[in-house]
Every structure is written in structure tokens, then in C-alpha cells.
Design an enzyme around this catalytic site. Sequence first.
Site, PDB file in Angstrom:
ATOM      1  N   HIS A 178      35.745  44.343  38.813  1.00 49.13           N
ATOM      2  CA  HIS A 178      35.216  43.162  38.455  1.00 49.13           C
ATOM      3  C   HIS A 178      34.840  43.550  39.957  1.00 49.13           C
ATOM      4  O   HIS A 178      35.091  43.641  40.844  1.00 49.13           O
ATOM      5  CB  HIS A 178      36.293  42.889  39.183  1.00 49.13           C
ATOM      6  CG  HIS A 178      37.739  42.228  38.269  1.00 49.13           C
ATOM      7  ND1 HIS A 178      38.762  42.424  38.072  1.00 49.13           N
ATOM      8  CD2 HIS A 178      36.580  42.223  36.512  1.00 49.13           C
ATOM      9  CE1 HIS A 178      39.503  42.359  36.509  1.00 49.13           C
ATOM     10  NE2 HIS A 178      37.775  41.908  35.878  1.00 49.13           N
ATOM     11  N   GLU A 181      35.542  42.419  43.703  1.00 48.71           N
ATOM     12  CA  GLU A 181      36.944  43.273  44.264  1.00 48.71           C
ATOM     13  C   GLU A 181      36.279  44.448  45.227  1.00 48.71           C
ATOM     14  O   GLU A 181      36.977  45.741  45.352  1.00 48.71           O
ATOM     15  CB  GLU A 181      37.981  43.692  43.467  1.00 48.71           C
ATOM     16  CG  GLU A 181      38.264  41.982  42.391  1.00 48.71           C
ATOM     17  CD  GLU A 181      38.927  42.436  41.470  1.00 48.71           C
ATOM     18  OE1 GLU A 181      39.240  43.682  41.321  1.00 48.71           O
ATOM     19  OE2 GLU A 181      39.358  41.642  40.988  1.00 48.71           O
ATOM     20  N   ARG A 234      32.159  38.292  39.745  1.00 50.78           N
ATOM     21  CA  ARG A 234      33.219  39.110  39.472  1.00 50.78           C
ATOM     22  C   ARG A 234      33.100  40.091  37.939  1.00 50.78           C
ATOM     23  O   ARG A 234      33.236  40.718  38.016  1.00 50.78           O
ATOM     24  CB  ARG A 234      33.675  37.778  38.782  1.00 50.78           C
ATOM     25  CG  ARG A 234      35.439  38.883  37.919  1.00 50.78           C
ATOM     26  CD  ARG A 234      36.773  37.661  37.580  1.00 50.78           C
ATOM     27  NE  ARG A 234      37.395  38.134  36.721  1.00 50.78           N
ATOM     28  CZ  ARG A 234      38.457  38.353  36.623  1.00 50.78           C
ATOM     29  NH1 ARG A 234      39.741  39.179  37.754  1.00 50.78           N
ATOM     30  NH2 ARG A 234      39.410  38.670  35.624  1.00 50.78           N
ATOM     31  N   HIS A 305      41.662  46.970  41.842  1.00 52.66           N
ATOM     32  CA  HIS A 305      42.063  46.132  41.391  1.00 52.66           C
ATOM     33  C   HIS A 305      42.778  44.775  43.088  1.00 52.66           C
ATOM     34  O   HIS A 305      42.731  45.730  43.242  1.00 52.66           O
ATOM     35  CB  HIS A 305      42.256  45.193  40.297  1.00 52.66           C
ATOM     36  CG  HIS A 305      41.666  45.456  38.705  1.00 52.66           C
ATOM     37  ND1 HIS A 305      41.315  44.380  38.156  1.00 52.66           N
ATOM     38  CD2 HIS A 305      41.375  46.354  38.247  1.00 52.66           C
ATOM     39  CE1 HIS A 305      40.238  45.025  37.309  1.00 52.66           C
ATOM     40  NE2 HIS A 305      41.063  46.034  36.818  1.00 52.66           N
ATOM     41  N   GLU A 382      46.756  46.061  41.835  1.00 47.03           N
ATOM     42  CA  GLU A 382      45.912  44.907  42.790  1.00 47.03           C
ATOM     43  C   GLU A 382      46.207  45.441  44.493  1.00 47.03           C
ATOM     44  O   GLU A 382      47.530  44.778  44.451  1.00 47.03           O
ATOM     45  CB  GLU A 382      46.845  43.911  42.157  1.00 47.03           C
ATOM     46  CG  GLU A 382      46.683  43.746  40.412  1.00 47.03           C
ATOM     47  CD  GLU A 382      45.504  42.686  40.208  1.00 47.03           C
ATOM     48  OE1 GLU A 382      44.275  42.588  41.289  1.00 47.03           O
ATOM     49  OE2 GLU A 382      45.099  43.176  39.589  1.00 47.03           O
TER      50      GLU A 382
END
Length: 422
Positions: A178, A181, A234, A305, A382
Amino acid sequence: MRLLWLLATLVALTSAGILKDSSKERYDNFRVYKLTIQNKIQLAVIEKIGELTKKYNIWKEYDERSRQIDIMVSPGELNHFQELLKFNNISSELMIENVQERIDEEQVTPTADSATFGWTKYYELEEIEAWLDEILNAYPSVTEEFIVGKSYEGRTIRGIKISHKAGNPGIFIESNIHAREWITSASATWFINQLLTSEDADVRSLADNYDWHIIPVFNVDGFEYSHKKDRMWRKTRQPHATNACIGADANRNFDSYWLQNNGASNNPCSETFAGDNPGSEPEAKALVEYLTKIQDQISVYISFHSYGQYLLSPYGHTKEEFPENYNDILTIGKAFADAIEALPYGTVYQYGSTADVLYVATGTSVDWVFNELGKKIGYTIEYRDKGRYGFILPPVQIIPNCEELMVGMLALIEKTKELGYL
Ligand code: 0X9
Ligand code: ZN
């Protein structure tokens, strides 16, 4: 001489932020709200407006556990949005008042870092690649470049393999699938650097006893675009044949429960557009081919992520079922989260299956590796934070985030080994 003055004035004005780079998407007075959802109607309303991509942008999809969703709202839409919240009785918390201010703060370049690569600022693709070349040159006996393939715009998707001896089990890390990020590629490069330079005994044993396959920037086109044109990009950059919206969510484009169970969108304008078919994005297709080729060398797969502070595992497609080794997956997850929380920062990570602790997501890379290549251990990390800065994590947090990654990774690998997967 006059020209010189003009030039100097221009430079001064630009750096003072008075003359704006019109080629870049701006987010002046765009706000980010964290909404708490109480019922299906409220969710449907928010998901519907989330598709109006010029006015809204979903930063974090609806998370069933916390019942929260993070959404960016354009200034022109603010009144309407607030009425909508009131009418539907949706409670909200303002997280970011002016997204552009956060972006400007993020861009501040510490002079100390301008000559050498460091981890107190975010770098562009070209700089990351130049650093990668330096690393490959500096450590020729233990590093090797690998090429995954080409992106839609023709960039090379590069990775680095770090191997200190033959016969080590392999760990594969894919990062920055992404584009926005940015903390993910900053963390990946930091981690590579640690594996090569750290003198800490635990890190040395991590470097010596495993083969590391790391792609610091996977979505190269999107990442470049996020630096040059639109900080909030993204997806990939492949245009759509019948729709003006560009790109697909590469992390919905893999052939595992592709587009099923509402885990992705068939709307090309959505941030979670699955693509026209599995592997429609050249990047995802290339990764599938590359991983299929080297699958025997890989035992663990990890995808980087942000944001939200989770360690997510399969399945993404359902929360009714869990993998047969889910207990082990949770035990490893707990080791990761406990190690991070024990640091002085006290950062809390949640762990569990994607569909259970976050939301249903299908066609993701980790689930493809897990379900189709039959790998038993795969996680999505994440990173920081919980929405205070979201994707625009301030550069001063890069190193703390990386320290958390290292203790988490040490615990994760140790537990994975203890349970017999390595
Ligand atoms: O939705 C995603 O793709 C990830 N979250 S993000 O906010 N960074 O977009 C979560 C992916 C979960 N991963 C797997 N199911 N493997
Ligand atoms: Zn992501």
C-alpha cells in the site's frame, strides 16, 4: 543577475510554503474523523459516502471489534458530513484537523540526514534504491539482489536476500504494498540494516540462522506517486479500461477467495478494488510467479502495513472458521505483542485472525501464501499508530516503531521455532 534573484526568490518562497507545488494533490483543511458505528444502517451510510472518492477517503475500514472507522473528509463536504452524522446519530472524534499540516510537518528534512541514509526522515524510491545498491555493494558475500518483476509503469520490483550460511530456513518480507504506508519501507530498510550491522547477540543469531528475503517497496509505482503527486495514494497505477479511476488494491488482487464475502470491492474507484481478475495487477502477478518459483525456500511470510497496531493472521475471508494451527498462530502472536508492550513505549498490539480482529479481507498476499502455497505461518503487521497521525506517522516515530518491530520479530521467530515451524 536578475534571473538569479528571481530564482533565489522562487526558492525562498517555495521553501516557505508560500508558492505551492500545484502538481501535487493538496489536503488543506481536510479532516480525519474516527467514527463509532452502532448499527448496519450507519455503516451502510458511511460506506456509501466512502465511495465518493473526491470528497471522502476511508483511511481505515470498519473494524468490527472496536466498531470504528476512520474517514477523511474534504473541507467542502464538511457541513454536509456533520449533518449526516447528526441525522444518523453517529458519534465521532476529530483525529486530524488539517491533513495538509501533518503532511508539511512530515516533509521537514533534518539536515544531518541529507547526506547519509538514516531513519529520521522518509525517503523517495530513488533514494531507497540507491541505498539498497550501497548495501549490496558493501556486503557482497552475504547479500544478493532478487528481482520480482516489473510494475505496470515498468519499474523493477527489487528485493534483497540476506544469507549467512547455506540451508537456513527462509523468511519472506513484503513491504509497502500500500503506497501511502510509508512507515513500512522505512521499517524494512531499518530491519535490513540491523541484520547486517547489529552487534546485539539476538539480532546476530536472527541474521545468521535464517535467510531473509525482503522487498522494501513492493508497490513501486504507487509509492513513487505517493511522493510525487498524492500523499494519500494506496493502490497500483494501472488504468482501468472502462472507468476513469486508476489502480487496484494490490492486497485484494491475489487468487485466494478473490472478491468473495465482501472482502474487497468491484468498484474501480474504491480503495479496496480487487482488480478485474486475480493477478490483473502486474505487481501481484509477478509476486505470485516469483513466490511459486522459490516456495521451497520459504517458511514464514510477513507483510508490512500501517496503521492500527495489529498482528494479523489468516483467515481474512471468514471469521466462522480458523486455520487448524490457529492456537499456535495465536501463541506466536501473543509473544510478539507481549514483547512490544514490554518496551518502555508500552505500545499495545492486538493479534488474531484478520477477519476476527479487523475485518473480512480477501485476495490478500498473506492469505494467498497461506492457502495456496500451504505455508503455515504468515502475518500482516499493521504498524503505529491508532489514528492520531494515521499514515502520516511523524519521522521521530520511525525509530521507536522499528525498535518495536525488532523485539516483536525476535519473539515471533523464537516462538515459531519453538513450536517446530522453523
Ligand atoms: O486491508 C488491508 O489490506 C490491510 N489493512 S490496511 O489498513 N493496511 O489496508 C489488512 C490486511 C490483512 N491481511 C490479511 N488478511 N492477510
Ligand atoms: Zn496496508
